[in-house]
Design a protein around this motif. Structure first.
Motif, PDB file in Angstrom:
ATOM      1  N   LEU A 142      41.039  11.275  -7.982  1.00 45.02           N
ATOM      2  CA  LEU A 142      39.768  10.731  -8.447  1.00 45.02           C
ATOM      3  C   LEU A 142      38.799  10.703  -7.280  1.00 45.02           C
ATOM      4  N   GLY A 143      37.562  11.105  -7.528  1.00 48.48           N
ATOM      5  CA  GLY A 143      36.535  11.065  -6.506  1.00 48.48           C
ATOM      6  C   GLY A 143      35.180  10.786  -7.126  1.00 48.48           C
ATOM      7  N   THR A 144      34.327  10.092  -6.369  1.00 49.11           N
ATOM      8  CA  THR A 144      32.989   9.754  -6.852  1.00 49.11           C
ATOM      9  C   THR A 144      32.086   9.389  -5.683  1.00 49.11           C
ATOM     10  N   ASN A 145      30.803   9.773  -5.805  1.00 46.36           N
ATOM     11  CA  ASN A 145      29.828   9.300  -4.818  1.00 46.36           C
ATOM     12  C   ASN A 145      28.511   8.867  -5.471  1.00 46.36           C
ATOM     13  N   ILE A 146      28.524   8.709  -6.784  1.00 45.07           N
ATOM     14  CA  ILE A 146      27.383   8.154  -7.505  1.00 45.07           C
ATOM     15  C   ILE A 146      27.855   6.832  -8.103  1.00 45.07           C
ATOM     16  N   SER A 147      27.242   5.715  -7.699  1.00 48.60           N
ATOM     17  CA  SER A 147      27.733   4.387  -8.087  1.00 48.60           C
ATOM     18  C   SER A 147      29.258   4.387  -7.996  1.00 48.60           C
ATOM     19  N   PRO A 148      29.805   4.670  -6.815  1.00 50.94           N
ATOM     20  CA  PRO A 148      31.225   4.957  -6.699  1.00 50.94           C
ATOM     21  C   PRO A 148      32.171   3.834  -7.109  1.00 50.94           C
ATOM     22  N   GLU A 149      31.872   2.603  -6.759  1.00 49.75           N
ATOM     23  CA  GLU A 149      32.786   1.525  -7.151  1.00 49.75           C
ATOM     24  C   GLU A 149      32.833   1.383  -8.666  1.00 49.75           C
ATOM     25  N   GLN A 150      31.669   1.421  -9.296  1.00 48.51           N
ATOM     26  CA  GLN A 150      31.584   1.300 -10.754  1.00 48.51           C
ATOM     27  C   GLN A 150      32.360   2.424 -11.436  1.00 48.51           C
ATOM     28  N   HIS A 151      32.121   3.669 -11.017  1.00 46.37           N
ATOM     29  CA  HIS A 151      32.757   4.800 -11.687  1.00 46.37           C
ATOM     30  C   HIS A 151      34.252   4.891 -11.394  1.00 46.37           C
ATOM     31  N   LEU A 152      34.661   4.534 -10.183  1.00 44.56           N
ATOM     32  CA  LEU A 152      36.080   4.560  -9.868  1.00 44.56           C
ATOM     33  C   LEU A 152      36.837   3.524 -10.698  1.00 44.56           C
ATOM     34  N   LYS A 153      36.291   2.325 -10.805  1.00 43.48           N
ATOM     35  CA  LYS A 153      36.927   1.278 -11.613  1.00 43.48           C
ATOM     36  C   LYS A 153      36.992   1.695 -13.077  1.00 43.48           C
ATOM     37  N   ALA A 154      35.900   2.216 -13.622  1.00 41.09           N
ATOM     38  CA  ALA A 154      35.870   2.646 -15.024  1.00 41.09           C
ATOM     39  C   ALA A 154      36.861   3.778 -15.259  1.00 41.09           C
ATOM     40  N   GLY A 155      36.911   4.728 -14.329  1.00 41.79           N
ATOM     41  CA  GLY A 155      37.847   5.839 -14.466  1.00 41.79           C
ATOM     42  C   GLY A 155      39.291   5.372 -14.473  1.00 41.79           C
ATOM     43  N   LEU A 156      39.627   4.427 -13.606  1.00 42.62           N
ATOM     44  CA  LEU A 156      40.990   3.896 -13.566  1.00 42.62           C
ATOM     45  C   LEU A 156      41.350   3.172 -14.863  1.00 42.62           C
ATOM     46  N   LEU A 157      40.416   2.381 -15.375  1.00 34.86           N
ATOM     47  CA  LEU A 157      40.675   1.683 -16.631  1.00 34.86           C
ATOM     48  C   LEU A 157      40.875   2.674 -17.779  1.00 34.86           C
ATOM     49  N   ASP A 158      40.067   3.737 -17.798  1.00 39.67           N
ATOM     50  CA  ASP A 158      40.227   4.760 -18.832  1.00 39.67           C
ATOM     51  C   ASP A 158      41.566   5.482 -18.691  1.00 39.67           C
ATOM     52  N   LEU A 159      41.943   5.820 -17.470  1.00 37.08           N
ATOM     53  CA  LEU A 159      43.244   6.473 -17.269  1.00 37.08           C
ATOM     54  C   LEU A 159      44.386   5.573 -17.733  1.00 37.08           C
ATOM     55  N   GLN A 160      44.283   4.278 -17.425  1.00 37.41           N
ATOM     56  CA  GLN A 160      45.319   3.341 -17.866  1.00 37.41           C
ATOM     57  C   GLN A 160      45.381   3.277 -19.387  1.00 37.41           C
ATOM     58  N   GLN A 161      44.224   3.332 -20.031  1.00 30.89           N
ATOM     59  CA  GLN A 161      44.186   3.292 -21.497  1.00 30.89           C
ATOM     60  C   GLN A 161      44.901   4.507 -22.091  1.00 30.89           C
ATOM     61  N   TYR A 162      44.700   5.684 -21.522  1.00 30.04           N
ATOM     62  CA  TYR A 162      45.303   6.912 -22.047  1.00 30.04           C
ATOM     63  C   TYR A 162      46.752   7.114 -21.612  1.00 30.04           C
ATOM     64  N   PHE A 163      47.081   6.696 -20.387  1.00 27.88           N
ATOM     65  CA  PHE A 163      48.380   7.054 -19.825  1.00 27.88           C
ATOM     66  C   PHE A 163      49.289   5.877 -19.509  1.00 27.88           C
ATOM     67  N   GLY A 164      48.810   4.642 -19.707  1.00 30.17           N
ATOM     68  CA  GLY A 164      49.658   3.489 -19.425  1.00 30.17           C
ATOM     69  C   GLY A 164      49.644   3.118 -17.951  1.00 30.17           C
ATOM     70  N   PRO A 165      50.705   2.466 -17.497  1.00 33.94           N
ATOM     71  CA  PRO A 165      50.740   1.978 -16.115  1.00 33.94           C
ATOM     72  C   PRO A 165      50.513   3.090 -15.096  1.00 33.94           C
ATOM     73  N   LEU A 166      49.780   2.728 -14.047  1.00 33.33           N
ATOM     74  CA  LEU A 166      49.448   3.675 -12.988  1.00 33.33           C
ATOM     75  C   LEU A 166      50.013   3.182 -11.663  1.00 33.33           C
ATOM     76  N   GLN A 167      50.448   4.114 -10.855  1.00 34.30           N
ATOM     77  CA  GLN A 167      50.748   3.820  -9.461  1.00 34.30           C
ATOM     78  C   GLN A 167      49.569   4.371  -8.678  1.00 34.30           C
ATOM     79  N   LEU A 168      49.050   3.598  -7.723  1.00 36.12           N
ATOM     80  CA  LEU A 168      47.819   3.974  -7.044  1.00 36.12           C
ATOM     81  C   LEU A 168      47.963   4.022  -5.533  1.00 36.12           C
ATOM     82  N   SER A 169      47.282   4.978  -4.936  1.00 31.50           N
ATOM     83  CA  SER A 169      47.123   4.994  -3.488  1.00 31.50           C
ATOM     84  C   SER A 169      46.045   3.978  -3.127  1.00 31.50           C
ATOM     85  N   ARG A 170      45.825   3.827  -1.847  1.00 32.79           N
ATOM     86  CA  ARG A 170      44.658   3.076  -1.420  1.00 32.79           C
ATOM     87  C   ARG A 170      43.421   3.895  -1.751  1.00 32.79           C
TER      88      ARG A 170
END
Length: 174
Positions: free
Chosen positions: A8-36
């Motif tokens: 995942l990568g973002t540089n436009i409103s990055p915190e907002q889009h990264l958080k939204a992307g993670l929540l969407d991935l969790q919705q589609y794929f269930g539990p996630l293991q994450l890097s820093r």
């Protein structure tokens, strides 16, 4: 059930889009293991810094269905198709690995940028240090240790993950 590794990568409103992307991935794929989360300078163009990370999930979906899901998530987060390759991104989600599959269609796997971009390799080495690259036949930890760290600037940052996200964050000093 396939284990997938997602960049995942973002540089436009990055915190907002990264958080939204993670929540969407969790919705589609269930539990996630994450890097820093890492901040990196833009590569290939002059632009604002990116936030990058890698997530791991499991799925019964075929490769093409996984990629189509990523495109839906990107579009829901303001990604415009047809942008120049090297340009700002609201959200860029790429399939890095699908188990140990090696293929060119429907996408290149393993994704070529794993070996060339620090913002992909370092977080991947955090979540899969002992996993071998299916072509290079070296662990991601070994690949990161051998990587020329002077060629791209990035650094881990403090990041507040959404409360709704239940990540298994693997912090590492790789």
């Amino acid at each position: 059930m396939a284990r997938i590794y997602i960049s995942l990568g973002t540089n436009i409103s990055p915190e907002q889009h990264l958080k939204a992307g993670l929540l969407d991935l969790q919705q589609y794929f269930g539990p996630l293991q994450l890097s820093r989360v890492f901040e990196s300078e833009s590569v290939g163009f002059k632009g604002t810094n990116f936030l990058n990370m890698v997530a791991v999930a499991e799925t019964n979906l075929a490769i093409g269905e996984v990629v189509a899901t990523f495109k839906r998530i990107e579009q829901a987060n303001g990604r415009i198709r047809g942008e120049k390759k090297f340009s700002p991104r609201s959200l860029d989600i790429d399939l890095l690995l699908y188990d140990d599959t090696v293929c060119d269609e429907p996408v290149e796997l393993p994704r070529g940028e794993i070996l060339f971009n620090a913002f992909v390799l370092w977080p991947l080495a955090e979540v899969a240090p002992n996993l071998n690259h299916p072509i290079a036949q070296k662990s991601y930890h070994a690949l990161w240790q051998a990587y020329d760290k002077q060629c791209q600037n990035l650094w881990p940052i403090a990041f507040e993950f959404p409360a709704e996200l239940q990540p298994n964050i693997k912090l590492s000093t790789l």
